[in-house]
Design a protein around this motif. Structure first.
Motif, PDB file in Angstrom:
ATOM      1  N   GLU A   5      41.991  -1.328  -5.266  1.00  0.00           N
ATOM      2  CA  GLU A   5      42.627  -1.389  -6.583  1.00  0.00           C
ATOM      3  C   GLU A   5      44.142  -1.364  -6.441  1.00  0.00           C
ATOM      4  O   GLU A   5      44.693  -0.910  -5.429  1.00  0.00           O
ATOM      5  CB  GLU A   5      42.180  -0.194  -7.438  1.00  0.00           C
TER       6      GLU A   5
ATOM      7  N   ARG B 243      45.029  -8.961 -13.436  1.00  0.00           N
ATOM      8  CA  ARG B 243      43.617  -8.973 -13.084  1.00  0.00           C
ATOM      9  C   ARG B 243      42.791  -9.029 -14.358  1.00  0.00           C
ATOM     10  O   ARG B 243      43.115  -8.361 -15.349  1.00  0.00           O
ATOM     11  CB  ARG B 243      43.259  -7.717 -12.279  1.00  0.00           C
TER      12      ARG B 243
ATOM     13  N   ASP C 291      46.875   2.861 -14.473  1.00  0.00           N
ATOM     14  CA  ASP C 291      45.433   3.104 -14.381  1.00  0.00           C
ATOM     15  C   ASP C 291      44.932   3.326 -15.805  1.00  0.00           C
ATOM     16  O   ASP C 291      45.273   4.330 -16.442  1.00  0.00           O
ATOM     17  CB  ASP C 291      45.218   4.333 -13.494  1.00  0.00           C
TER      18      ASP C 291
ATOM     19  N   LEU D  89      40.919  -0.601 -15.236  1.00  0.00           N
ATOM     20  CA  LEU D  89      41.717  -1.496 -14.412  1.00  0.00           C
ATOM     21  C   LEU D  89      42.846  -0.693 -13.789  1.00  0.00           C
ATOM     22  O   LEU D  89      43.357   0.255 -14.391  1.00  0.00           O
ATOM     23  CB  LEU D  89      42.323  -2.622 -15.257  1.00  0.00           C
TER      24      LEU D  89
END
Length: 291
Positions: free
Chosen positions: A57, A63, A148, A158
């Protein structure tokens, strides 16, 4: 934040294994290696297949159609400033609807690329989707910001990352050597178990003061928050205790990681009404392979 569902399967075994961690773990010094937490095969208990790899991550600024868009891109070392940013959604607009996780809609991590100067911040969101937070960095260098969060339109969180520059004379620091114990603010924090790639892994950290175990207090809905950053690419993991954890001196987390190598571990815990930050370096292996 990842929910460690696999931990529930082994919860009873972990209670037995770590029953002595509060006393034995605190006897270890930085160079003395405690008995590792037991490794369990990376198998799905229902299908019998190997568990899927842990995703890396925070390596992307965009994304799944969401983009971390910093409005502040240049930092000034030694001076307080406001860091502002937006999360831009697939429709090109700033996102204003988030699902609250662990007491907040968004966690912001700022750290230099040599993993010095770690900060875990909780910015405030304006009605137009602009986030802002006071930020002071001590030294120049190349920094990384991680957002985050979970948009309300998504079921999963995400983690997006963006680079920030703080001009000046930058002298990167060497990563501290791996250690099993560290001290912070008069507390001794020990860990047992190693992060592993390619298999299930658990890590327990224990906190004491003046040789006596302490009872940790809830902080943002958990008894401890652990962020792991991978040396080099700064792949990010935000780990939390298993659901149903009770108050005590120990915190056990799922320590499965996306890749082998060195990790810097940042543990935040609360005691006597204050939040403290303990840092470790851990070097991982590839875990177990299955024929």
């Amino acid at each position: 934040m990842r929910t460690s569902v696999r931990l529930m399967t082994y919860a009873l075994g972990l209670i037995v294994v770590f029953a002595g961690a509060a006393g034995a773990g605190r006897a270890f010094g930085p160079d003395a290696k405690p008995a590792p937490a037991p490794a369990h095969p990376a198998m799905d208990e229902h299908s019998g297949h190997e568990a899927s790899a842990v995703p890396a991550e925070g390596l992307q600024i965009t994304r799944a159609g969401y983009t971390l868009s910093p409005l502040t891109t240049r930092l000034t070392a030694g001076s307080a400033q406001t860091f502002a940013f937006r999360i831009v959604g697939p429709d090109g607009r700033a996102v204003t609807q988030f699902t609250e996780e662990h007491g907040t809609e968004l966690h912001l991590i700022v750290v230099r690329r040599d993993m010095a100067g770690y900060q875990h911040l909780h910015p405030v969101r304006a009605a137009d989707g602009t986030w802002s937070v006071p930020l002071t960095i001590a030294e120049p260098g190349a920094y990384r910001a991680f957002a985050d969060f979970t948009p309300r339109a998504r079921a999963e969180e995400l983690v997006l990352g963006a680079d920030l520059d703080a001009p000046g004379d930058y002298q990167p620091r060497l990563l501290p050597q791996p250690a099993w114990a560290t001290t912070v603010d008069g507390y001794t924090v020990t860990r047992a178990g190693e992060p592993q790639a390619g298999t299930d892994s658990w890590m327990t950290v224990s906190v004491s003061r003046n040789g006596q175990p302490v009872t940790l207090e809830p902080y943002l809905g958990s008894f401890g928050h652990l962020v792991a950053l991978h040396q080099g690419d700064l792949a990010y993991l935000h780990l939390h205790p298993q659901e149903g954890a009770t108050a005590g001196p120990d915190v056990t987390v799922d320590a499965s990681v996306p890749a082998t190598g060195a990790y810097r571990l940042f543990l935040e815990f609360k005691h006597d009404g204050r939040v403290h930050l303990a840092e470790f370096t851990a070097t991982t292996g590839a875990g177990h392979t299955h024929n």
